[in-house]
Write a protein that holds these residues in place. Sequence first.
Motif, PDB file in Angstrom:
ATOM      1  N   PHE A 177       0.829  -1.200   0.000  1.00  0.00           N
ATOM      2  CA  PHE A 177       0.000   0.000   0.000  1.00  0.00           C
ATOM      3  C   PHE A 177       0.868   1.256   0.000  1.00  0.00           C
ATOM      4  O   PHE A 177       0.572   2.237  -0.703  1.00  0.00           O
ATOM      5  N   ALA A 178       1.963   1.227   0.761  1.00  0.00           N
ATOM      6  CA  ALA A 178       2.882   2.366   0.775  1.00  0.00           C
ATOM      7  C   ALA A 178       3.544   2.552  -0.583  1.00  0.00           C
ATOM      8  O   ALA A 178       3.727   3.682  -1.059  1.00  0.00           O
ATOM      9  N   VAL A 179       3.908   1.443  -1.223  1.00  0.00           N
ATOM     10  CA  VAL A 179       4.506   1.523  -2.565  1.00  0.00           C
ATOM     11  C   VAL A 179       3.517   2.122  -3.554  1.00  0.00           C
ATOM     12  O   VAL A 179       3.884   2.954  -4.398  1.00  0.00           O
ATOM     13  N   MET A 180       2.240   1.720  -3.466  1.00  0.00           N
ATOM     14  CA  MET A 180       1.234   2.259  -4.366  1.00  0.00           C
ATOM     15  C   MET A 180       1.073   3.761  -4.177  1.00  0.00           C
ATOM     16  O   MET A 180       1.013   4.528  -5.151  1.00  0.00           O
ATOM     17  N   ARG A 181       1.012   4.221  -2.929  1.00  0.00           N
ATOM     18  CA  ARG A 181       0.899   5.652  -2.659  1.00  0.00           C
ATOM     19  C   ARG A 181       2.057   6.424  -3.303  1.00  0.00           C
ATOM     20  O   ARG A 181       1.861   7.457  -3.962  1.00  0.00           O
ATOM     21  N   GLU A 182       3.272   5.898  -3.123  1.00  0.00           N
ATOM     22  CA  GLU A 182       4.443   6.575  -3.662  1.00  0.00           C
ATOM     23  C   GLU A 182       4.436   6.561  -5.191  1.00  0.00           C
ATOM     24  O   GLU A 182       4.768   7.562  -5.837  1.00  0.00           O
ATOM     25  N   ASN A 183       4.064   5.435  -5.778  1.00  0.00           N
ATOM     26  CA  ASN A 183       4.020   5.334  -7.242  1.00  0.00           C
ATOM     27  C   ASN A 183       2.996   6.291  -7.834  1.00  0.00           C
ATOM     28  O   ASN A 183       3.238   6.912  -8.869  1.00  0.00           O
ATOM     29  N   VAL A 184       1.832   6.400  -7.183  1.00  0.00           N
ATOM     30  CA  VAL A 184       0.806   7.317  -7.683  1.00  0.00           C
ATOM     31  C   VAL A 184       1.303   8.759  -7.598  1.00  0.00           C
ATOM     32  O   VAL A 184       1.107   9.561  -8.515  1.00  0.00           O
ATOM     33  N   ARG A 185       1.972   9.088  -6.514  1.00  0.00           N
ATOM     34  CA  ARG A 185       2.509  10.459  -6.376  1.00  0.00           C
ATOM     35  C   ARG A 185       3.576  10.762  -7.410  1.00  0.00           C
ATOM     36  O   ARG A 185       3.685  11.889  -7.906  1.00  0.00           O
ATOM     37  N   SER A 186       4.379   9.755  -7.760  1.00  0.00           N
ATOM     38  CA  SER A 186       5.498   9.981  -8.682  1.00  0.00           C
ATOM     39  C   SER A 186       5.169   9.642 -10.128  1.00  0.00           C
ATOM     40  O   SER A 186       6.035   9.697 -10.991  1.00  0.00           O
ATOM     41  N   GLY A 187       3.906   9.245 -10.406  1.00  0.00           N
ATOM     42  CA  GLY A 187       3.520   8.950 -11.785  1.00  0.00           C
ATOM     43  C   GLY A 187       3.919   7.569 -12.245  1.00  0.00           C
ATOM     44  O   GLY A 187       4.086   7.347 -13.451  1.00  0.00           O
ATOM     45  N   GLY A 188       4.039   6.620 -11.328  1.00  0.00           N
ATOM     46  CA  GLY A 188       4.414   5.257 -11.694  1.00  0.00           C
ATOM     47  C   GLY A 188       3.192   4.368 -11.873  1.00  0.00           C
ATOM     48  O   GLY A 188       2.051   4.788 -11.690  1.00  0.00           O
ATOM     49  N   SER A 189       3.454   3.122 -12.248  1.00  0.00           N
ATOM     50  CA  SER A 189       2.375   2.151 -12.433  1.00  0.00           C
ATOM     51  C   SER A 189       2.700   0.896 -11.633  1.00  0.00           C
ATOM     52  O   SER A 189       3.848   0.675 -11.239  1.00  0.00           O
ATOM     53  N   GLY A 190       1.699   0.066 -11.411  1.00  0.00           N
ATOM     54  CA  GLY A 190       1.931  -1.160 -10.654  1.00  0.00           C
ATOM     55  C   GLY A 190       0.622  -1.828 -10.286  1.00  0.00           C
ATOM     56  O   GLY A 190      -0.431  -1.538 -10.865  1.00  0.00           O
ATOM     57  N   SER A 191       0.680  -2.727  -9.314  1.00  0.00           N
ATOM     58  CA  SER A 191      -0.503  -3.479  -8.917  1.00  0.00           C
ATOM     59  C   SER A 191      -0.374  -3.900  -7.463  1.00  0.00           C
ATOM     60  O   SER A 191       0.717  -3.923  -6.897  1.00  0.00           O
ATOM     61  N   THR A 192      -1.496  -4.240  -6.860  1.00  0.00           N
ATOM     62  CA  THR A 192      -1.517  -4.773  -5.508  1.00  0.00           C
ATOM     63  C   THR A 192      -2.812  -5.575  -5.357  1.00  0.00           C
ATOM     64  O   THR A 192      -3.649  -5.600  -6.258  1.00  0.00           O
ATOM     65  N   GLY A 193      -2.965  -6.227  -4.237  1.00  0.00           N
ATOM     66  CA  GLY A 193      -4.181  -6.976  -3.953  1.00  0.00           C
ATOM     67  C   GLY A 193      -4.699  -6.606  -2.576  1.00  0.00           C
ATOM     68  O   GLY A 193      -3.940  -6.137  -1.717  1.00  0.00           O
ATOM     69  N   TYR A 194      -5.984  -6.788  -2.357  1.00  0.00           N
ATOM     70  CA  TYR A 194      -6.549  -6.530  -1.038  1.00  0.00           C
ATOM     71  C   TYR A 194      -7.830  -7.346  -0.879  1.00  0.00           C
ATOM     72  O   TYR A 194      -8.352  -7.913  -1.849  1.00  0.00           O
ATOM     73  N   ARG A 195      -8.322  -7.401   0.362  1.00  0.00           N
ATOM     74  CA  ARG A 195      -9.577  -8.094   0.650  1.00  0.00           C
ATOM     75  C   ARG A 195     -10.573  -7.095   1.231  1.00  0.00           C
ATOM     76  O   ARG A 195     -10.221  -6.235   2.053  1.00  0.00           O
ATOM     77  N   TYR A 196     -11.810  -7.243   0.785  1.00  0.00           N
ATOM     78  CA  TYR A 196     -12.869  -6.341   1.248  1.00  0.00           C
ATOM     79  C   TYR A 196     -14.193  -7.103   1.173  1.00  0.00           C
ATOM     80  O   TYR A 196     -14.508  -7.709   0.153  1.00  0.00           O
ATOM     81  N   GLY A 197     -14.950  -7.075   2.263  1.00  0.00           N
ATOM     82  CA  GLY A 197     -16.226  -7.766   2.281  1.00  0.00           C
ATOM     83  C   GLY A 197     -16.112  -9.262   2.092  1.00  0.00           C
ATOM     84  O   GLY A 197     -16.998  -9.894   1.510  1.00  0.00           O
ATOM     85  N   GLY A 198     -14.999  -9.850   2.547  1.00  0.00           N
ATOM     86  CA  GLY A 198     -14.809 -11.293   2.418  1.00  0.00           C
ATOM     87  C   GLY A 198     -14.367 -11.743   1.041  1.00  0.00           C
ATOM     88  O   GLY A 198     -14.295 -12.945   0.781  1.00  0.00           O
TER      89      GLY A 198
END
Length: 506
Positions: A239-260
């Motif tokens: 999540f921290a990497v995503m925040r930094e990438n969005v601020r610096s104009g980068g791209s990438g991916s991550t996964g998360y769980r929500y609502g089971g």
Amino acid sequence: MNMSWDHRMGRSRRRAAALTLLVVVCLFNIVGYLVYVQRQFYRESTQNLLETYEQVNKTFTVFAQRNWNVLSEWGNSLQEEADETAIRASLRHFNREKTTWRYSELYLFNESSQYLKATGESGEAQELWGAFAATYATGRSSVSSYVIGTGERRVVFTVPIRPVEVSGVTYTCIAVSYDNATLEEMIGGHAYNGQSDCYIIYPDGSVMLSEEPKSEIESWMTNLFDFLEKNAKVDADSFAVMRENVRSGGSGSTGYRYGGKGYYLVYQPVGFQDLTIVGIVERDVVDAGMRKIQKVTILLLLFLMGSVAVAMVRSVKLDAALEMEEKENALRTEALERRKLEGLANTDGLTGLLNERCFNSTLKQKEEARQPFALFYLDLDRFKPVNDTYGHDVGDQLLRAVADRLRSCVRSSDFAFRIGGDEFALIVNGEVDADGCAQRVETIKSVIRQPYVLDGRTIGIGTSCGSACYPADRADVRNIRILADHRMYEDKQKQGSSRRQSFALE
């Protein structure tokens, strides 16, 4: 006799030990296979998602540029008007495009938050300043959004203009605003049949607009980062990497769980104003096909393990020749099942056409071999009303009928694919010139729009089609795919414009 008994017992113990070892090795391999496949699922799925939302991003960029171009033309036209009456008349004339462009408001604006609508209404609206701040800060065209009193989001495209004076007030900007829901309908890609979320966000995670109908995240969400941090289970480091990438104009991916449920999230820069496009899709939606294959593979492995175990138990009574024959049969069975799995992995279960996985693989192979081909992208017109009116069963019958007709449009050496939903693609091998492509596009559209008789009903649909030739149009297949998709979008826009013109004439 005791020696014979001891010999048999010893042999049985050895076989039992061998069987136990076999079971342990097989279980270890299955666990290793599951870990490996899970990593491959994530790698391949997120890459496919990035490519999918790159197309959505392209559509939004083209849409934004068209708005800015039209607003610039209108702004320049206002400079040529001699007086206030002519300026107001021009604004009313421009506002006739409202039905075509489907915007909510057209108006002039200035740094004092004063506005003049094309309808003649004027006033001051401090709450709109945030939507124009970027334009006045940079002196360039921009896109932004604000939330009106009802909680609905409005998206604003703004262009700076030379000063125009009306009723003693000087205006320095021209803008159009759209309801977010209207933009979703106009430019949303409806990726994965609407089972996805797509947002364009600012560097701090604030939502500028959504490009896909909400399916997973509540509509009240205004900041993606805050929502995920408070409501979802996401790895802190990624999540921290995503925040930094969005601020610096980068791209990438991550996964998360929500609502089971588990979700894939991909992001990449839009290309202007430090904006980022974010796509979110439930993992089961993306991985459904591959997980079916995985389950079948595991069952086959368990079946093979059981077959070998039975063969080992029976081998106590069978001679070496019979044992060898059983092993050969097991190997033949494994090879046959493997070929079946390969067929399942590359075939669309509904239409029997090749699927998107095979489509991507075919494009890659042709690029590596430098083999020329023509790509045709198709998107059915008026399919959704058929689905909504007659139900999914009739919709599925229609998709199978379309698939049968598409097979008739290509040779046995060519390829026909169902990309997903009501999207299809054809690959015609060999060099095809522009005239040949245009002729084949018309042939395809003519074949598809012939009436269909399903369950006693006569149904009519059409298709939008775009084509591109490799390597004549582009030197790499990724851009060939983007070009064909763009031309299909232009064809859809052109057909929509033609229908509107025909209605106007009537």
